[in-house]
Design a protein around this motif. Structure first.
Motif, PDB file in Angstrom:
ATOM      1  N   ILE A  17     -23.478 -59.364 -16.569  1.00 50.36           N
ATOM      2  CA  ILE A  17     -24.408 -58.977 -17.629  1.00 50.36           C
ATOM      3  C   ILE A  17     -23.638 -58.314 -18.771  1.00 50.36           C
ATOM      4  O   ILE A  17     -23.906 -58.564 -19.957  1.00 50.36           O
ATOM      5  N   ALA A  18     -22.662 -57.497 -18.429  1.00 52.84           N
ATOM      6  CA  ALA A  18     -21.842 -56.850 -19.451  1.00 52.84           C
ATOM      7  C   ALA A  18     -21.034 -57.878 -20.233  1.00 52.84           C
ATOM      8  O   ALA A  18     -20.834 -57.738 -21.452  1.00 52.84           O
ATOM      9  N   THR A  19     -20.574 -58.920 -19.564  1.00 52.58           N
ATOM     10  CA  THR A  19     -19.866 -59.992 -20.252  1.00 52.58           C
ATOM     11  C   THR A  19     -20.792 -60.685 -21.243  1.00 52.58           C
ATOM     12  O   THR A  19     -20.397 -60.993 -22.384  1.00 52.58           O
ATOM     13  N   VAL A  23     -20.332 -60.859 -25.449  1.00 48.01           N
ATOM     14  CA  VAL A  23     -20.383 -62.034 -26.329  1.00 48.01           C
ATOM     15  C   VAL A  23     -21.535 -61.897 -27.325  1.00 48.01           C
ATOM     16  O   VAL A  23     -21.433 -62.356 -28.468  1.00 48.01           O
ATOM     17  N   PHE A  24     -22.626 -61.243 -26.916  1.00 48.67           N
ATOM     18  CA  PHE A  24     -23.726 -60.998 -27.852  1.00 48.67           C
ATOM     19  C   PHE A  24     -23.248 -60.138 -29.021  1.00 48.67           C
ATOM     20  O   PHE A  24     -23.573 -60.421 -30.182  1.00 48.67           O
ATOM     21  N   LEU A  25     -22.480 -59.115 -28.717  1.00 48.00           N
ATOM     22  CA  LEU A  25     -21.968 -58.228 -29.769  1.00 48.00           C
ATOM     23  C   LEU A  25     -21.020 -58.949 -30.721  1.00 48.00           C
ATOM     24  O   LEU A  25     -20.875 -58.557 -31.876  1.00 48.00           O
ATOM     25  N   SER A  26     -20.395 -60.008 -30.234  1.00 47.88           N
ATOM     26  CA  SER A  26     -19.412 -60.722 -31.057  1.00 47.88           C
ATOM     27  C   SER A  26     -20.054 -61.684 -32.050  1.00 47.88           C
ATOM     28  O   SER A  26     -19.361 -62.203 -32.941  1.00 47.88           O
ATOM     29  N   VAL A  32     -27.798 -67.362 -31.643  1.00 52.67           N
ATOM     30  CA  VAL A  32     -26.604 -67.787 -30.902  1.00 52.67           C
ATOM     31  C   VAL A  32     -26.212 -66.725 -29.886  1.00 52.67           C
ATOM     32  O   VAL A  32     -25.890 -67.025 -28.732  1.00 52.67           O
ATOM     33  N   GLY A  33     -26.249 -65.466 -30.308  1.00 50.48           N
ATOM     34  CA  GLY A  33     -25.887 -64.379 -29.412  1.00 50.48           C
ATOM     35  C   GLY A  33     -26.790 -64.304 -28.194  1.00 50.48           C
ATOM     36  O   GLY A  33     -26.327 -64.106 -27.069  1.00 50.48           O
ATOM     37  N   SER A  34     -28.093 -64.480 -28.401  1.00 51.90           N
ATOM     38  CA  SER A  34     -29.030 -64.420 -27.279  1.00 51.90           C
ATOM     39  C   SER A  34     -28.833 -65.593 -26.328  1.00 51.90           C
ATOM     40  O   SER A  34     -28.975 -65.450 -25.111  1.00 51.90           O
ATOM     41  N   PHE A  35     -28.500 -66.755 -26.878  1.00 47.47           N
ATOM     42  CA  PHE A  35     -28.247 -67.926 -26.034  1.00 47.47           C
ATOM     43  C   PHE A  35     -27.009 -67.708 -25.166  1.00 47.47           C
ATOM     44  O   PHE A  35     -27.022 -67.961 -23.949  1.00 47.47           O
TER      45      PHE A  35
END
Length: 208
Positions: A17-19, A23-26, A32-35
């Motif tokens: 989940i942290a991973t 990627v969401f933060l990036s 796109v982040g939510s996907f």
């Protein structure tokens, strides 16, 4: 030995989940982040790892001893998210995330407990839907849709996911007494939301 396995499984789930959170933060594009965030849950379900928000919904259909597994899962998820946060904070990536995650943490911690609880209920419902779709739908395409769409909906709607928030708070270095209370309220909201559909199924005897 089984309890140890559950704890390790929960740590791995927290790390995934942290991973997804990383990627969401990036991503600057929230869609796109939510996907991409959803890859964390999909992997957890594929490897049958222990995620609190994926398991709490089944409490009404289980025996009381299941509460022990849920407690172990919650703690393991916390450890897993904290480990990834520690790792990311010691890489070059953190400089690019620091301001954004600090802002996210500030918004979440400035919210009222009632608001957090209500937003967490919606997230809990969607997490149960995603988990149950993976368990019961046949075919990789349907499973992907069943997992990715509910996750995207809860993120884009701004609903509160306790395990993701554990990661964001750890990455932002925002832990405090108030933060812990926020996480507890978030946990309760996710739990209530996650159990709504299973309780309906149990009351009306629609599932064994």
């Amino acid at each position: 030995m089984e309890r140890a396995r559950q704890f390790v499984s929960a740590i791995l789930a927290g790390m995934l989940i942290a991973t997804g959170g990383t990627v969401f933060l990036s991503q600057s594009n929230p869609v796109v982040g939510s996907f991409l965030f959803a890859i964390g849950l999909y992997t957890i379900l594929a490897f049958q790892l222990n995620l609190y928000t994926g398991k709490i919904g089944y409490l009404p259909l289980q025996k009381p001893v299941y509460l022990i597994e849920l407690a172990i899962t919650w703690l393991g998820n916390l450890v897993g998210t904290a480990l990834v946060a520690l790792m990311v904070r010691n890489t070059r990536l953190y400089a690019g995330y620091a301001e954004r995650v600090a802002g996210m943490a500030d918004v979440k911690l400035a919210d009222s407990f009632l608001s957090i609880f209500l937003l967490a209920i919606f997230c809990g419902m969607l997490m149960f839907i995603a988990s149950d779709c993976y368990r019961n739908l046949q075919g990789s395409t349907l499973r992907c849709v069943g997992v990715f769409v509910p996750v995207m909906v809860f993120i884009l709607s701004g609903f509160e996911h306790v395990i993701a928030n554990m990661y964001y708070f750890s990455l932002a270095g925002a832990w405090s007494g108030h933060c812990l209370m926020s996480v507890i309220v978030n946990t309760l909201g996710n739990s209530v939301g996650g159990m709504l559909i299973p309780l309906y199924l149990k009351i009306f005897k629609l599932r064994v």
